[in-house]
Scaffold this active site. Structure first.
Site, short mmCIF file in Angstrom:
data_model
loop_
_atom_site.label_atom_id
_atom_site.label_comp_id
_atom_site.label_asym_id
_atom_site.label_seq_id
_atom_site.Cartn_x
_atom_site.Cartn_y
_atom_site.Cartn_z
N PRO A 9 0.60 -1.09 0.08
CA PRO A 9 0.11 0.02 -0.02
C PRO A 9 0.89 1.30 0.11
CG PRO A 9 -0.03 -1.19 2.18
CD PRO A 9 0.62 -2.16 1.23
N ASN A 10 0.14 2.13 -0.73
CA ASN A 10 0.98 3.61 -0.99
C ASN A 10 2.44 3.76 -1.78
OD1 ASN A 10 -1.32 4.85 0.75
ND2 ASN A 10 -0.22 3.67 2.60
N ARG A 17 4.94 11.02 -2.79
CA ARG A 17 4.87 10.74 -1.30
C ARG A 17 6.03 10.88 -0.39
NH1 ARG A 17 4.62 4.66 1.32
NH2 ARG A 17 4.04 5.04 2.99
N TYR A 22 11.16 8.68 1.22
CA TYR A 22 11.22 7.36 0.13
C TYR A 22 11.88 7.80 -1.18
CZ TYR A 22 7.88 5.83 3.65
OH TYR A 22 7.26 5.45 4.64
N ASN A 73 8.05 -5.48 -0.63
CA ASN A 73 7.87 -4.27 0.11
C ASN A 73 6.30 -4.54 0.72
OD1 ASN A 73 7.41 -2.06 1.47
ND2 ASN A 73 8.91 -0.83 -0.11
N ALA A 76 2.92 -0.70 4.99
CA ALA A 76 2.59 -0.77 6.64
C ALA A 76 2.10 -2.18 6.63
CB ALA A 76 1.50 0.26 6.94
N GLU A 97 11.76 -9.75 2.46
CA GLU A 97 11.16 -8.60 2.83
C GLU A 97 12.28 -7.43 2.78
OE1 GLU A 97 10.08 -8.34 7.08
OE2 GLU A 97 9.44 -6.28 7.09
N HIS A 99 12.39 -2.85 2.51
CA HIS A 99 11.83 -1.30 2.69
C HIS A 99 12.86 -0.71 2.20
CE1 HIS A 99 8.79 -3.06 5.62
NE2 HIS A 99 9.64 -3.78 5.94
N ARG A 106 13.25 4.43 12.63
CA ARG A 106 11.80 5.43 12.59
C ARG A 106 10.97 5.15 13.84
NH1 ARG A 106 9.40 4.93 6.84
NH2 ARG A 106 8.46 6.86 7.60
C1 DQA Z 1 8.33 1.19 3.95
C2 DQA Z 1 8.30 1.48 5.30
C3 DQA Z 1 6.97 1.25 6.03
O1 DQA Z 1 7.09 1.40 7.20
C4 DQA Z 1 5.89 2.23 5.32
O2 DQA Z 1 4.55 2.06 6.04
C5 DQA Z 1 5.76 2.10 3.70
C6 DQA Z 1 7.13 2.08 3.22
C7 DQA Z 1 9.42 1.68 3.05
O3 DQA Z 1 9.68 0.98 1.99
O4 DQA Z 1 10.42 2.24 3.70
O5 DQA Z 1 4.76 2.48 3.48
O6 DQA Z 1 7.73 -0.20 3.64
#
Ligand code: DQA
Length: 142
Positions: A9-10, A17, A22, A73, A76, A97, A99, A106
């Site tokens: 998501p996102n 964003r 990011y 990735n 959240a 996994e 990120h 963080r």
């Molecule tokens: C993320 C880190 C997560 O905590 C966050 O919710 C994201 C992006 C990252 O790529 O740094 O959506 O996965």
């Protein structure tokens, strides 16, 4: 080898964003970079993004039929979703996994990963390189 790269998501909003966290690459640009890396290593990369937990599960379940490895990735959902964890545990496909940001440095809730124990590794804080390093890891594990 064919690898599925999944963005949760996102991550469709990459580029606009929170660029300070990011980075400025859009998702399309990031995917192009990932695919180019795969091509250079002789590996096919397929990519998928969804904001919906169930759709992510569907994509992961489908991939158990054809993918030799998965890079995810989870956004959240990686901090909250036991359904995602059980899905990865159930598909019997090596999964890394990733990120973009350094989740350990963080907010406290980002230190929690529901999926880390069913993944072969967790790579964070390297920006787009997190994905490339995850692909290299899967290729090394063969
Ligand atoms: C993320 C880190 C997560 O905590 C966050 O919710 C994201 C992006 C990252 O790529 O740094 O959506 O996965």
């Amino acid at each position: 080898m064919t690898i599925l790269v999944v963005h949760g998501p996102n991550l469709n909003l990459l580029g606009e964003r929170e660029p300070g966290v990011y980075g400025t690459l859009t998702l399309d640009e990031l995917n192009a970079k990932i695919r180019e890396h795969g091509r250079a290593k002789g590996c096919e990369i397929r990519t998928y993004q969804s904001n919906h937990e169930g759709r992510l599960l569907d994509a992961l379940q489908r991939a158990r039929r054809w993918a030799s490895g998965i890079v995810i990735n989870p956004g959240a959902y990686g901090h909250t979703s036991y359904a995602l964890r059980d899905c990865i545990a159930g598909i019997n496909t090596p999964t890394v996994e990733v990120h973009l940001s350094d989740v350990e440095a963080r907010e406290p809730f980002r230190k929690i990963s529901t999926i880390a124990d069913v993944c072969i590794a967790k790579i964070s804080g390297r920006g787009p390189q997190s994905y490339l390093d995850a692909i290299d890891l899967l290729l090394r594990k063969g």
